[in-house]
Design a protein around this motif. Structure first.
Motif, PDB file in Angstrom:
ATOM      1  N   GLU A 158     -49.602   2.703   8.860  1.00  0.00           N
ATOM      2  CA  GLU A 158     -51.240   3.140   8.933  1.00  0.00           C
ATOM      3  C   GLU A 158     -51.059   4.438   8.235  1.00  0.00           C
ATOM      4  OE1 GLU A 158     -53.185   1.398  12.947  1.00  0.00           O
ATOM      5  OE2 GLU A 158     -52.538  -0.003  12.717  1.00  0.00           O
ATOM      6  N   ARG A 159     -52.088   3.903   7.263  1.00  0.00           N
ATOM      7  CA  ARG A 159     -52.851   5.388   6.788  1.00  0.00           C
ATOM      8  C   ARG A 159     -54.202   5.296   6.841  1.00  0.00           C
ATOM      9  NH1 ARG A 159     -48.900   7.238   2.673  1.00  0.00           N
ATOM     10  NH2 ARG A 159     -50.653   8.954   2.364  1.00  0.00           N
ATOM     11  N   PRO A 160     -55.162   5.577   6.871  1.00  0.00           N
ATOM     12  CA  PRO A 160     -56.674   5.733   7.103  1.00  0.00           C
ATOM     13  C   PRO A 160     -56.849   6.559   5.728  1.00  0.00           C
ATOM     14  CG  PRO A 160     -56.417   7.693   8.152  1.00  0.00           C
ATOM     15  CD  PRO A 160     -54.347   7.028   7.976  1.00  0.00           C
ATOM     16  N   ILE A 161     -58.322   6.011   5.065  1.00  0.00           N
ATOM     17  CA  ILE A 161     -58.054   6.464   3.809  1.00  0.00           C
ATOM     18  C   ILE A 161     -60.041   6.907   3.959  1.00  0.00           C
ATOM     19  CG2 ILE A 161     -59.369   5.563   1.773  1.00  0.00           C
ATOM     20  CD1 ILE A 161     -56.476   3.606   1.822  1.00  0.00           C
ATOM     21  N   THR A 162     -60.627   7.574   3.625  1.00  0.00           N
ATOM     22  CA  THR A 162     -62.445   7.865   3.602  1.00  0.00           C
ATOM     23  C   THR A 162     -62.843   7.885   2.696  1.00  0.00           C
ATOM     24  OG1 THR A 162     -62.382   9.620   5.637  1.00  0.00           O
ATOM     25  CG2 THR A 162     -63.679   9.702   4.283  1.00  0.00           C
ATOM     26  N   PHE A 163     -64.293   6.798   2.414  1.00  0.00           N
ATOM     27  CA  PHE A 163     -64.575   6.676   1.308  1.00  0.00           C
ATOM     28  C   PHE A 163     -66.420   7.741   1.700  1.00  0.00           C
ATOM     29  CE2 PHE A 163     -61.607   3.312   0.875  1.00  0.00           C
ATOM     30  CZ  PHE A 163     -61.387   3.728  -0.374  1.00  0.00           C
ATOM     31  N   ILE A 164     -66.506   7.678  -0.243  1.00  0.00           N
ATOM     32  CA  ILE A 164     -68.031   8.464  -0.073  1.00  0.00           C
ATOM     33  C   ILE A 164     -68.765   7.326  -0.838  1.00  0.00           C
ATOM     34  CG2 ILE A 164     -69.327  10.297  -0.981  1.00  0.00           C
ATOM     35  CD1 ILE A 164     -67.391  11.834   0.381  1.00  0.00           C
ATOM     36  N   ASP A 165     -69.875   6.646  -0.830  1.00  0.00           N
ATOM     37  CA  ASP A 165     -69.928   6.199  -1.711  1.00  0.00           C
ATOM     38  C   ASP A 165     -71.727   6.960  -2.264  1.00  0.00           C
ATOM     39  OD1 ASP A 165     -71.755   4.325  -2.961  1.00  0.00           O
ATOM     40  OD2 ASP A 165     -72.447   3.323  -1.138  1.00  0.00           O
ATOM     41  N   THR A 166     -71.449   6.872  -2.781  1.00  0.00           N
ATOM     42  CA  THR A 166     -72.780   8.061  -4.152  1.00  0.00           C
ATOM     43  C   THR A 166     -73.729   6.968  -4.355  1.00  0.00           C
ATOM     44  OG1 THR A 166     -71.337   8.320  -6.150  1.00  0.00           O
ATOM     45  CG2 THR A 166     -70.993   9.953  -4.800  1.00  0.00           C
ATOM     46  N   PRO A 167     -74.547   6.982  -5.173  1.00  0.00           N
ATOM     47  CA  PRO A 167     -75.889   6.446  -5.758  1.00  0.00           C
ATOM     48  C   PRO A 167     -75.621   6.304  -6.626  1.00  0.00           C
ATOM     49  CG  PRO A 167     -76.870   7.872  -4.205  1.00  0.00           C
ATOM     50  CD  PRO A 167     -74.947   8.397  -4.434  1.00  0.00           C
ATOM     51  N   GLY A 168     -76.083   5.317  -7.256  1.00  0.00           N
ATOM     52  CA  GLY A 168     -75.868   4.628  -9.090  1.00  0.00           C
ATOM     53  C   GLY A 168     -77.215   5.124  -9.953  1.00  0.00           C
ATOM     54  N   HIS A 169     -78.255   5.569  -9.216  1.00  0.00           N
ATOM     55  CA  HIS A 169     -79.389   6.057 -10.373  1.00  0.00           C
ATOM     56  C   HIS A 169     -79.017   7.335 -10.921  1.00  0.00           C
ATOM     57  CE1 HIS A 169     -82.728   6.223 -11.582  1.00  0.00           C
ATOM     58  NE2 HIS A 169     -82.724   5.222 -12.031  1.00  0.00           N
ATOM     59  N   GLU A 170     -78.950   7.454 -12.436  1.00  0.00           N
ATOM     60  CA  GLU A 170     -79.390   8.648 -12.614  1.00  0.00           C
ATOM     61  C   GLU A 170     -80.172   9.850 -13.099  1.00  0.00           C
ATOM     62  OE1 GLU A 170     -80.476   5.621 -14.173  1.00  0.00           O
ATOM     63  OE2 GLU A 170     -80.408   6.471 -16.521  1.00  0.00           O
ATOM     64  N   SER A 171     -80.398   9.292 -11.930  1.00  0.00           N
ATOM     65  CA  SER A 171     -81.480  10.582 -11.226  1.00  0.00           C
ATOM     66  C   SER A 171     -80.951  11.449  -9.451  1.00  0.00           C
ATOM     67  CB  SER A 171     -83.021   9.907 -10.453  1.00  0.00           C
ATOM     68  OG  SER A 171     -83.639   9.231 -11.199  1.00  0.00           O
ATOM     69  N   PHE A 172     -79.431  10.682  -9.688  1.00  0.00           N
ATOM     70  CA  PHE A 172     -78.984  11.476  -8.445  1.00  0.00           C
ATOM     71  C   PHE A 172     -77.471  11.949  -8.870  1.00  0.00           C
ATOM     72  CE2 PHE A 172     -81.236   8.721  -6.289  1.00  0.00           C
ATOM     73  CZ  PHE A 172     -81.597   8.177  -4.649  1.00  0.00           C
ATOM     74  N   THR A 173     -77.719  11.978  -9.475  1.00  0.00           N
ATOM     75  CA  THR A 173     -76.722  12.933 -10.470  1.00  0.00           C
ATOM     76  C   THR A 173     -76.321  13.866  -9.610  1.00  0.00           C
ATOM     77  OG1 THR A 173     -77.549  12.484 -12.799  1.00  0.00           O
ATOM     78  CG2 THR A 173     -76.004  14.468 -12.590  1.00  0.00           C
ATOM     79  N   ALA A 174     -77.671  14.906  -9.298  1.00  0.00           N
ATOM     80  CA  ALA A 174     -76.492  16.175  -7.974  1.00  0.00           C
ATOM     81  C   ALA A 174     -76.160  15.718  -6.983  1.00  0.00           C
ATOM     82  CB  ALA A 174     -78.111  16.801  -8.021  1.00  0.00           C
ATOM     83  N   MET A 175     -76.401  14.632  -6.312  1.00  0.00           N
ATOM     84  CA  MET A 175     -75.150  14.477  -4.986  1.00  0.00           C
ATOM     85  C   MET A 175     -74.215  13.499  -5.873  1.00  0.00           C
ATOM     86  SD  MET A 175     -79.292  12.194  -3.271  1.00  0.00           S
ATOM     87  CE  MET A 175     -78.137  11.738  -2.482  1.00  0.00           C
ATOM     88  N   ARG A 176     -74.464  13.037  -6.908  1.00  0.00           N
ATOM     89  CA  ARG A 176     -73.146  12.627  -7.411  1.00  0.00           C
ATOM     90  C   ARG A 176     -71.934  13.885  -7.470  1.00  0.00           C
ATOM     91  NH1 ARG A 176     -75.305   8.358 -10.193  1.00  0.00           N
ATOM     92  NH2 ARG A 176     -75.074   9.222 -12.398  1.00  0.00           N
ATOM     93  N   ALA A 177     -72.286  14.408  -8.443  1.00  0.00           N
ATOM     94  CA  ALA A 177     -71.465  15.525  -8.653  1.00  0.00           C
ATOM     95  C   ALA A 177     -71.049  16.491  -7.163  1.00  0.00           C
ATOM     96  CB  ALA A 177     -72.553  16.660  -9.331  1.00  0.00           C
ATOM     97  N   ARG A 178     -71.964  16.513  -6.660  1.00  0.00           N
ATOM     98  CA  ARG A 178     -71.657  17.045  -4.564  1.00  0.00           C
ATOM     99  C   ARG A 178     -70.518  15.680  -5.017  1.00  0.00           C
ATOM    100  NH1 ARG A 178     -76.775  17.392  -2.736  1.00  0.00           N
ATOM    101  NH2 ARG A 178     -76.978  19.291  -3.585  1.00  0.00           N
ATOM    102  N   GLY A 179     -71.097  14.456  -4.379  1.00  0.00           N
ATOM    103  CA  GLY A 179     -69.641  14.017  -3.959  1.00  0.00           C
ATOM    104  C   GLY A 179     -68.220  14.363  -4.840  1.00  0.00           C
ATOM    105  N   ALA A 180     -68.788  15.035  -5.870  1.00  0.00           N
ATOM    106  CA  ALA A 180     -67.224  15.197  -6.063  1.00  0.00           C
ATOM    107  C   ALA A 180     -66.289  16.214  -6.288  1.00  0.00           C
ATOM    108  CB  ALA A 180     -66.941  15.131  -7.606  1.00  0.00           C
ATOM    109  N   LYS A 181     -67.836  16.921  -5.326  1.00  0.00           N
ATOM    110  CA  LYS A 181     -66.612  18.588  -4.824  1.00  0.00           C
ATOM    111  C   LYS A 181     -66.112  18.203  -3.801  1.00  0.00           C
ATOM    112  CE  LYS A 181     -70.063  21.365  -6.980  1.00  0.00           C
ATOM    113  NZ  LYS A 181     -71.635  21.690  -7.404  1.00  0.00           N
TER     114      LYS A 181
END
Length: 611
Positions: A158-181
């Motif tokens: 059994e292996r757990p995986i953590t998923f982060i769902d980031t927003p899809g609209h271009e206005s959320f670029t900053a949040m999406r970049a933060r997700g990558a960090k």
């Protein structure tokens, strides 16, 4: 030694010495560091063309300009460096330390799902964790970050995986970049029937900048027109070469609707993690991590979704997250179940904070509540100063008069359901460019419903209140209705952006252009009692319209301007307009200096639509 500066002001000369200041520092802060009088610095800046008071937050460029003038090198400390220095004063550090090798344990991979809007990111996660998130999102667009953990099997383990769902609209670029960090692996979702789109490339750039492995999920392969081979070909242009083409990127064909390829996707994630990453963390160190999102819950108060990066977070810990602090009252998983502890890579909801932290803030556990409060207070002051410096529009001496005559500024209060959304909306609005003469200022932002104090603040400053997925209730609604405060509600971010942009354009001074209507040649001048001279004319071009603006030309020179066609007649009848080739009588009001062969030119001022 003291060196004379501009206007006879004496200031200590730095001779190239370096002064470190936090972002948004005031002239008083600088004066303390260089042993000078704040008033002298105010005077020095005045002579440099800047009007700034001693206690006002000053932006980086102005500080460095002043420093260069008086011989000091001003080094503005970044928030990250200042945070590190702040923690060091409490004998704390942020980041992984080696520690005892025996305390290191393997941890689940943290996976961020990225891609173009409407390519099925949330639906794919929805299929993976057998819940329905899409139906709760406005317009099917994810409006904030969610974090979830699922468990799968690999080689009977059994292996757990953590998923982060980031927003899809271009206005959320900053949040999406933060997700990558905060991520270990990025799953890049591309629709097989649509191909590589601008946001696909944008997400790919964020992932590559974070230097994390990428797994490509080619979604919607069940749809008509799906062409997975085309996706593989397109992505080779961006450095992602599929394993079947001799590259090292795993491509998996999936369908969130039919659940095809989901197990293969999970396997690809785990194989990539095992092959490329050493996913271990120290479970015995003081817990630290990152805030994924924050919101204000009606029953539980401020709730922060955090991702533990090292250590073990437990109920009862004293925690500081950004400028919020408190004691962990309870830990909840994504389904609302209570947990006793959270190990590294575990996303949990923390209840017990004093306020809502911002998405992307770091959190850490300290020994005492007192230390947590002191760290939070200092962070809060730093954030406030930095915001004041960035919001304040610099006024130079050249445009001071104009600024005093008219302050064309749109003030906003932004309230939302979680901190990531509020931050992304504010960032998107501040990027709107309309005209130099109009400025946008966010005087307050927060998480939770619109309160009476928000409306009171709006009354004081002529503010528009934006509610994003939140409403005004009770006294706030009554006060807003009674006082006529403009409160706008939104559930989709680009609708808010469009309306604020339209409001900014509406604040612009209208621009007009002159449009010529017609010309008439004076053939005879009639003297009419009680009216004055009337020009008997022949319309040469266009149309002469009654009540239009006019000017009189004689031998090509303008004799009189800004006249009005007050009377217009065809023979004995009044006329509203006379077209080219017809004769008419034109009266120009009290202006009587009309001669034969003069030319009457009529025009109107039309507003130029703003593009």
């Amino acid at each position: 030694m003291a060196a004379p500066s501009m206007g006879g002001v004496s200031l200590p000369r730095g001779n190239g010495q370096t002064v470190r200041l936090p972002r948004g520092a005031s002239l008083t802060d600088l004066a303390e560091r260089i042993n000078a009088e704040p008033a002298a610095l105010v005077t020095a800046l005045f002579h440099l063309g800047e009007m700034i008071t001693a206690t006002q937050s000053v932006n980086d460029e102005t500080l460095q300009l002043l420093g260069a003038e008086i011989g000091w090198v001003i080094q503005v400390v970044s928030p990250e460096d200042e945070d590190r220095e702040l923690l060091e004063t409490f004998d704390l550090t942020f980041g992984d330390e080696e520690g005892d090798e025996g305390d290191w344990e393997s941890r689940p991979p943290v996976v961020t799902v990225m891609g173009h809007v409407d390519h099925g990111k949330t639906k794919l996660l929805d299929a993976l964790r057998h819940s329905n998130v899409v139906s709760k999102e406005a317009g099917g667009i994810t409006q904030h970050i969610g974090a979830y953990q699922i468990v799968t099997e690999l080689e009977h383990n059994e292996r757990p995986i953590t998923f982060i769902d980031t927003p899809g609209h271009e206005s959320f670029t900053a949040m999406r970049a933060r997700g990558a960090k905060v991520t270990d692996i990025v799953v890049l979702v591309v629709a097989a029937d649509d191909g590589v789109m601008p946001q696909t490339v944008e997400a790919l750039n964020h992932a590559q900048a974070a230097e994390v492995p990428i797994v490509v999920a080619v979604n919607k392969i069940d749809k008509e027109g799906a062409n997975p081979a085309k996706i593989r070909q397109q992505l080779t242009e961006y450095g992602l070469v599929a394993e079947e083409y001799g590259g090292d990127t795993m491509f998996v064909d999936v369908s969130a609707t039919t659940r095809q390829g989901l197990d293969e996707l999970l396997t690809a994630i785990l194989l990539t993690a095992d092959a490329s990453l050493d996913l271990r963390a120290n479970t015995e160190q003081d817990p630290q991590g990152v805030v994924i999102e924050g919101k204000l819950d009606k029953g539980r108060g401020p709730v922060a979704t955090v991702l533990v990066q090292r250590g073990t977070l437990r109920q009862g810990d004293s925690i500081v997250a950004g400028d919020a602090y408190g004691r962990v009252r309870s830990l909840l998983d994504e389904h609302g179940n209570k947990l006793k502890e959270a190990l590294p890579s575990r996303p949990v909801q923390v209840v017990g904070l004093t306020s809502v932290p911002r998405a992307g803030d770091t959190f850490l556990v300290v020994e005492e509540d007192r230390v947590a409060r002191q760290i939070a207070d200092r962070r809060q002051a730093r954030i406030r100063n930095a915001q004041n410096a960035s919001m304040r529009k610099r006024i130079s001496l050249e445009d001071l008069d104009a600024a005093l005559k008219e302050n064309r500024q749109l003030n906003l209060i932004i309230k939302g359901d979680n901190s990531g959304t509020v931050e992304a909306l504010e960032e998107a609005l501040m990027k709107i460019e309309v005209d130099d003469e109009i400025s946008l200022r966010v005087i307050h932002r927060g998480v939770g419903g619109i309160t009476k104090s928000d409306i009171d603040l709006a009354l004081a400053d002529d503010v528009i209140v934006l509610g994003f997925n939140v409403r005004a209730e009770g006294q706030a609604t009554e006060l807003a209705n009674r006082e006529g405060v403009d409160v706008r509600y939104y559930t989709v971010i680009y609708q808010a952006i469009d309306e604020i942009e339209a409001a900014l354009k509406g604040m612009l001074k209208p621009e007009y252009e002159e449009v010529q209507l017609g010309t008439a040649e004076v053939r005879e001048v009639f003297r009419v009692p009680k009216i004055g001279n009337v020009a008997g004319s022949l319309v040469r071009t266009g149309t002469i319209v009654r009540n239009s603006k006019a000017r009189l030309l004689r031998d090509g020179a303008v004799i009189a301007d800004n006249l009005t066609v007050e009377s217009l007649r065809r023979f004995k009848d009044d006329a509203t307009e006379v077209r080219e080739g017809y004769e008419c009588g034109i009266g120009l009001g009290s202006f009587n200096d009309i001669k034969v062969d003069d030319v009457i030119q009529t025009f109107e001022m039309r507003e130029i639509p703003r593009v």
